[in-house]
Design an enzyme around this catalytic site. Structure first.
Site, short mmCIF file in Angstrom:
data_model
loop_
_atom_site.label_atom_id
_atom_site.label_comp_id
_atom_site.label_asym_id
_atom_site.label_seq_id
_atom_site.Cartn_x
_atom_site.Cartn_y
_atom_site.Cartn_z
N HIS A 111 0.85 -1.20 0.00
CA HIS A 111 0.00 0.00 0.00
C HIS A 111 0.88 1.24 0.00
O HIS A 111 1.48 1.59 1.02
CB HIS A 111 -0.91 0.02 1.24
N HIS B 80 1.40 5.45 -1.77
CA HIS B 80 1.00 6.58 -2.63
C HIS B 80 2.26 7.12 -3.29
O HIS B 80 3.11 7.68 -2.59
CB HIS B 80 0.33 7.67 -1.79
N LYS C 212 -9.61 -0.39 -5.35
CA LYS C 212 -9.57 0.32 -4.07
C LYS C 212 -10.92 0.98 -3.80
O LYS C 212 -11.43 1.74 -4.63
CB LYS C 212 -8.47 1.39 -4.13
N HIS D 278 -10.38 1.26 2.31
CA HIS D 278 -10.13 2.28 3.33
C HIS D 278 -11.31 2.19 4.29
O HIS D 278 -12.41 2.64 3.97
CB HIS D 278 -10.01 3.67 2.71
N HIS E 92 -4.29 -0.43 6.16
CA HIS E 92 -3.76 0.40 7.24
C HIS E 92 -4.64 0.36 8.50
O HIS E 92 -5.18 1.37 8.93
CB HIS E 92 -3.53 1.84 6.79
N ASP F 181 1.56 2.70 3.50
CA ASP F 181 0.70 3.88 3.33
C ASP F 181 1.54 5.15 3.29
O ASP F 181 1.09 6.21 3.76
CB ASP F 181 -0.38 3.95 4.41
C1 NCD Z 1 -3.43 9.26 2.01
C2 NCD Z 1 -3.01 10.29 0.96
O1 NCD Z 1 -2.48 11.33 1.33
O2 NCD Z 1 -3.21 10.01 -0.24
N1 NCD Z 1 -3.39 9.87 3.31
C3 NCD Z 1 -3.29 9.22 4.50
O3 NCD Z 1 -3.37 9.88 5.52
N2 NCD Z 1 -3.08 7.93 4.56
C4 NCD Z 1 -4.77 8.71 1.69
C5 NCD Z 1 -5.13 7.49 2.49
O4 NCD Z 1 -4.56 6.41 2.31
O5 NCD Z 1 -6.02 7.59 3.34
ZN ZN Z 2 -3.20 5.14 1.70
#
Ligand code: NCD
Ligand code: ZN
Length: 346
Positions: free
Chosen positions: A14, A16, A100, A137, A175, A247
């Site tokens: 996971h 970003h 997702k 999520h 998460h 995450d």
């Molecule tokens: C994530 C993001 O910034 O894209 N932020 C986070 O706090 N984890 C989005 C997410 O996974 O909830």
């Molecule tokens: Zn995330």
């Protein structure tokens, strides 16, 4: 006391990676430690088509030096209107590894998310039939629900009926942050959960330590200490339901230190160092490889990675900030000294 640790090369289930300059700045942090990563689709606009995912995958690969072996595993962002055909095509063509589900407005860039699970029953039926994982999520979004209760209420009111309606659907609760999530997932034969480094490390006091701490804010937000302890026990237990997912969610420092600061903690740069710290503190360094490198592939039905990586017992000073993509970003563990150092391929 061992001074080095060699484990099978891990994956991040996971992450970003963002896009544009930020992607170019952050991609290598993930690719140097992990062989593969499940890449979140919450771009602006979100990744909802096979073509968008293909193009995004190419941008990720192009953001890395040519000699770096890294496989981005792409995900489809579910909306109320997404068609089961698009999902099935993307999965069969090897573009989408999973879908997702963001409840609408639950977190960063989730405004196009699903407003009610009933509206995507046809998509979930298709996913169950083709055995495509659903990544969730797990937070309700109603403003009247206390922010610290949103995961537990989601489990009761959304996840429990969803699992009953789709008993064969493979689901990852992403998460996780609560004992309720740890306990729920443990009993589900088709489910797993990812656990981040920061939820193993901080509880909600970190948000208010001596003042407001925007760099400790993420979603789902950290909870009470008893929940953190339950996550540490789950991650290090040897139970195959729990595996690694950072995450890692970079935001510019200016976007976090704001009147309405963004949610997200940038864990990628020192991810393995961070997990190693926790596993050592729990007396469970022997469980790190299964958590980081074995259980994720088993859940996703993918081969184990062939290579090995090395961690050495040596102090690592984490900088306060990293300059990347023209932005300043604060890494998790900023200004701390960690005791395990990632030393690259073994
Ligand atoms: C994530 C993001 O910034 O894209 N932020 C986070 O706090 N984890 C989005 C997410 O996974 O909830
Ligand atoms: Zn995330």
């Amino acid at each position: 006391m061992a001074d080095a640790l060699v484990i099978r090369r891990p994956d991040d289930w996971h992450v970003h990676l963002r896009d544009g300059d930020m992607l170019k700045g952050v991609a290598l942090f993930t690719a140097r430690q992990f062989a593969r990563a499940i890449v979140m689709p919450n771009l602006k606009p979100p990744i909802t088509t096979v073509e968008q995912a293909r193009a995004y995958r190419e941008r990720i690969v192009a953001a890395l030096p040519e000699d770096v072996a890294f496989e981005p595993l792409m995900t489809a962002y579910l909306t109320d209107a997404i068609s089961p055909g698009e999902i099935e095509t993307g999965f069969r063509e090897g573009v989408f590894a999973a879908c997702k589900l963001y409840p609408a407005n639950a977190t960063t860039n989730s405004a196009h998310g699903v407003t009610s699970v009933e509206l995507i029953h046809d998509v979930l039926e298709t996913m169950q039939r083709i055995d495509m994982p659903l990544l969730i999520h797990g937070e309700v979004t109603s403003p009247e629900i206390d922010v610290f209760d949103r995961e537990a209420v989601f489990i009761d009111t959304v996840l429990t009926p969803l699992v009953a309606a789709f008993p064969e659907l493979r689901i990852v609760l992403e998460h996780i942050t609560t004992t309720e999530a740890v306990d729920f997932v443990r009993d589900q034969p088709k489910m797993a959960a990812t656990i981040t480094p920061h939820h193993l490390e901080i509880n909600r006091n970190a948000l208010f330590a001596g003042g407001l701490r925007p760099h400790m804010y993420c979603l789902p937000t950290a909870k009470r200490e008893k929940h953190r302890l339950a996550l540490r026990a789950a991650a290090t237990s040897g139970d195959p339901h729990y595996f690694l997912g950072t995450d890692s969610a970079p935001h510019a420092v200016s976007a976090k230190e704001s009147d309405c600061g963004c949610a997200g903690i940038f864990g990628a740069p020192y991810a393995l160092e961070s997990y190693a710290k926790v596993f050592e503190e729990e007396g469970a360094l022997d469980q790190l490889e299964a958590f980081a490198s074995e259980r994720g592939p088993a859940f996703y039905g993918l081969p184990l990675n062939e290579g090995r990586v090395r961690l050495e017992r040596a102090p690592v000073e984490v900088p306060r900030n990293l300059s990347l993509g023209g932005e300043v970003v604060r890494p998790f563990h900023a200004e701390a000294t960690l005791q395990w150092r990632f030393a690259g391929p073994a």
